[in-house]
Design an enzyme around this catalytic site. Sequence first.
Site, PDB file in Angstrom:
ATOM      1  CE  LYS A  33      -0.451  -0.087   4.909  1.00 39.18           C
ATOM      2  NZ  LYS A  33      -1.307  -0.671   6.252  1.00 39.18           N
ATOM      3  CE1 TYR A 249      13.750  31.230   1.925  1.00 44.45           C
ATOM      4  CE2 TYR A 249      13.978  28.722   1.821  1.00 44.45           C
ATOM      5  CZ  TYR A 249      13.650  29.973   1.169  1.00 44.45           C
ATOM      6  OH  TYR A 249      13.277  29.889  -0.185  1.00 44.45           O
TER       7      TYR A 249
HETATM    8  C1  LIG Z   1      -0.545  -1.715   6.755  1.00 45.05           C
HETATM    9  C2  LIG Z   1      -1.405  -2.771   7.267  1.00 45.05           C
HETATM   10  C3  LIG Z   1      -0.410  -4.041   7.669  1.00 45.05           C
HETATM   11  C4  LIG Z   1       0.959  -4.160   7.591  1.00 45.05           C
HETATM   12  O1  LIG Z   1       1.713  -3.700   8.549  1.00 45.05           O
HETATM   13  P1  LIG Z   1       3.085  -3.533   8.858  1.00 45.05           P
HETATM   14  O2  LIG Z   1       3.300  -3.275  10.494  1.00 45.05           O
HETATM   15  O3  LIG Z   1       3.889  -2.688   7.952  1.00 45.05           O
HETATM   16  O4  LIG Z   1       3.657  -5.244   8.622  1.00 45.05           O
HETATM   17  C5  LIG Z   1      -1.130  -5.264   7.713  1.00 45.05           C
HETATM   18  N1  LIG Z   1      -2.390  -5.170   7.858  1.00 45.05           N
HETATM   19  C6  LIG Z   1      -3.186  -3.997   7.547  1.00 45.05           C
HETATM   20  C7  LIG Z   1      -4.589  -4.250   7.700  1.00 45.05           C
HETATM   21  C8  LIG Z   1      -2.406  -3.110   7.370  1.00 45.05           C
HETATM   22  O5  LIG Z   1      -3.366  -1.866   7.262  1.00 45.05           O
END
Ligand SMILES: *Cc1c(COP(=O)(O)O)cnc(C)c1O
Length: 340
Positions: A33, A249
């Site tokens: 994702k 800056y």
């Molecule tokens: C993001 C996510 C994961 C992965 O989590 P990690 O800590 O990066 O392994 C797993 N399950 C869901 C539902 C998530 O949203």
Amino acid sequence: MAHITLSKSAFFHNLALLSKKLGGIEKLAVVLKDNAYGHGLAEMSRLCADYGIQKAVVRTCKEAHSLKSFFQKIIVLAPEQTENLHPTFSLTINTLSQIATLPPNTDVELKVDTGMHRNGIKPQELHEAFKLLTTRKLRLHGVMTHFRSADELSSDLFWQLQIWKEVKQTVYRLCKQYKLTLPLFHSANSAATLRLHTYDDDFARCGLAAYGYHEMDPVFGNFDLKPVLKLYADRITTTTLEKGARIGYGGTFTAPDSMQVSTYDIGYGDGFLRYDGQGIFKIGGKQVLGRISMDSLSLEGDAQSVCILENAKEIARFFGTISYDVLVKLNPNIKRVVIP
Ligand SMILES: *Cc1c(COP(=O)(O)O)cnc(C)c1O
């Protein structure tokens, strides 16, 4: 030009470690994702497929569409559309009311809230969910939950695991009653995968650990993970800063002596965190001189190219955040190069 390198050997090393922990490569779904946690969706999906990963987890159908040639199953956590779905997709159901919106014969993952309390149906809604799924002719591909504190030293994980166990028993019973084949169960994220000594679900959903990081309490040990991503910037200009001159800056850094400084082509516009000139922030052992601008930052010396990010956790610590946050912000427009 600034660029990102993605180490294939580091990624494969992490995938091997997680597969071994889980008892097989088929038990590992990689979470891709949010542009594969900032690494680059296209590059990381191709690497996953090369390694033999069959399942991916993404946030949207849009992401899933771009991956469909790489995986046998793609779990969409927050589906934003119900048309134009591909047979490899399985859409996550987060509420009972969502069920009526899905077209017949869609594969679904039923998310059950065992303690995170953000989304998912409640365990007592399982029966109603099965009724609706059957009426709507949806295909129950998986049943899942998510842990809220697997990376923390507390008993929360075990409290959630107990509720999850009861959920699974209810699902077994309901499948018998509705004459459905058993769905695939999955609950663990990276932290739970690394932490648990036994895991009897069908697969785990690992993100962070696949990219080479964990955010777990040190008491759980040291895991041999290798960061996959490095960010490099190139020199734009070199100049001399006279003693007493202030740079950037707000002029927050004053040269203690005459010094040679170079400006590099990375800034917070590229998704790198903004250093405001307070405290001493170092990159590759060198102090960042003055604030980070939108498109640039300055360091002492005249090196042609510098590694800006080698370990996201170290940078995260300086900024009071977590590695996820440092990685995921990296602008998708930065060129990605896969290296052996
Ligand atoms: C993001 C996510 C994961 C992965 O989590 P990690 O800590 O990066 O392994 C797993 N399950 C869901 C539902 C998530 O949203």
